[in-house]
Design a protein around this motif. Structure first.
Motif, short mmCIF file in Angstrom:
data_model
loop_
_atom_site.label_atom_id
_atom_site.label_comp_id
_atom_site.label_asym_id
_atom_site.label_seq_id
_atom_site.Cartn_x
_atom_site.Cartn_y
_atom_site.Cartn_z
N UNK A 32 0.99 -1.09 0.03
CA UNK A 32 -0.16 -0.10 -0.05
C UNK A 32 1.01 1.34 0.17
N UNK A 33 0.47 2.19 -0.66
CA UNK A 33 0.93 3.56 -0.65
C UNK A 33 0.83 4.15 0.58
N UNK A 34 1.86 5.06 1.09
CA UNK A 34 1.71 5.56 2.23
C UNK A 34 0.34 6.22 2.73
N UNK A 35 -0.22 6.96 1.45
CA UNK A 35 -1.62 7.70 1.82
C UNK A 35 -2.58 6.73 1.97
N UNK A 36 -2.33 5.46 1.42
CA UNK A 36 -3.48 4.29 1.87
C UNK A 36 -3.31 4.08 3.48
N UNK A 37 -2.19 3.86 4.04
CA UNK A 37 -2.21 3.41 5.50
C UNK A 37 -2.64 4.50 6.34
N UNK A 38 -2.16 6.03 5.80
CA UNK A 38 -2.84 7.00 6.82
C UNK A 38 -4.37 7.15 6.50
N UNK A 39 -4.94 6.96 5.38
CA UNK A 39 -6.57 6.97 5.24
C UNK A 39 -6.99 5.88 6.00
N UNK A 40 -6.45 4.62 6.09
CA UNK A 40 -7.07 3.66 6.86
C UNK A 40 -7.22 3.90 8.27
N UNK A 41 -6.08 4.52 9.03
CA UNK A 41 -5.89 4.97 10.24
C UNK A 41 -7.02 6.14 10.17
N UNK A 42 -7.31 6.91 9.63
CA UNK A 42 -8.08 8.10 9.79
C UNK A 42 -9.35 7.40 9.99
N UNK A 43 -9.89 6.36 8.89
CA UNK A 43 -10.96 5.59 8.93
C UNK A 43 -11.20 5.17 10.28
N UNK A 44 -10.17 4.37 10.85
CA UNK A 44 -10.59 3.66 12.08
C UNK A 44 -10.87 4.65 13.21
N UNK A 45 -10.20 6.06 13.14
CA UNK A 45 -10.60 7.04 14.13
C UNK A 45 -11.87 7.55 13.76
N UNK A 46 -12.43 7.73 12.67
CA UNK A 46 -13.73 7.99 12.26
C UNK A 46 -14.83 7.19 12.85
N UNK A 76 -7.97 3.67 -5.35
CA UNK A 76 -8.43 5.17 -4.81
C UNK A 76 -9.81 5.37 -4.36
N UNK A 77 -10.49 4.31 -4.83
CA UNK A 77 -12.00 4.50 -4.40
C UNK A 77 -12.35 4.46 -2.99
N UNK A 78 -11.41 4.03 -2.17
CA UNK A 78 -11.99 4.07 -0.69
C UNK A 78 -11.70 5.54 -0.24
N UNK A 79 -10.87 6.34 -0.58
CA UNK A 79 -10.88 7.70 -0.11
C UNK A 79 -11.82 8.53 -0.94
N UNK A 80 -12.34 8.32 -2.00
CA UNK A 80 -13.41 9.01 -2.54
C UNK A 80 -14.66 8.71 -1.96
N UNK A 81 -14.94 7.48 -1.73
CA UNK A 81 -16.25 7.02 -0.98
C UNK A 81 -16.22 7.41 0.51
N UNK A 82 -15.06 7.48 1.11
CA UNK A 82 -15.13 8.27 2.56
C UNK A 82 -15.60 9.52 2.45
N UNK A 83 -14.77 10.39 1.36
CA UNK A 83 -15.28 11.83 1.33
C UNK A 83 -16.74 11.86 0.81
#
Length: 111
Positions: A32-46, A76-83
């Motif tokens: 995974x790209x670094x942004x993917x790991x950061x987004x996953x952590x953000x999703x856990x916090x949300x 990239x879909x996961x970040x788009x769907x989260x937004x």
């Protein structure tokens, strides 16, 4: 449930060069790209804070990722769907997201 409509701010983020052309999910030894790991952590916090439940998010990724945002690359879909989900919940709005995206792009261009 009514059909979800895409948000223009998200569709505008899709560069023609990045548009999905494959039809299969690439599996294997992908790192995974670094942004993917950061987004996953953000999703856990949300989820932990009750803003966006993980199960609801994953169901939205399945539903919206294969319909409304199918032109986006799979990873990239996961970040788009989260937004999209956060805008549906009025946590953020399109103008706020557009402004933040502009800030991030400017910062990346300076690096």
């Amino acid at each position: 449930m009514s059909e979800a409509k895409p948000y223009e701010v998200l569709l505008d983020a899709l560069d023609a060069a990045d548009e999905r052309t494959d039809t299969a999910l690439q599996c294997g030894e992908r790192v995974p790209a670094p942004w993917e790991s950061a987004m996953q952590a953000t999703c856990e916090c949300l989820s932990w804070r009750g803003s966006l439940d993980n199960l609801e998010r994953r169901q939205a990724e399945d539903r919206l990722g294969e319909t409304v945002y199918s032109r986006f690359p799979v990873h990239a879909r996961s970040v788009v769907v989260v937004a999209h989900s956060l805008m549906d919940r009025s946590v953020i709005d399109q103008d706020e997201l557009k402004s933040k995206m502009k800030e991030v792009r400017a910062r990346l261009e300076r690096e």
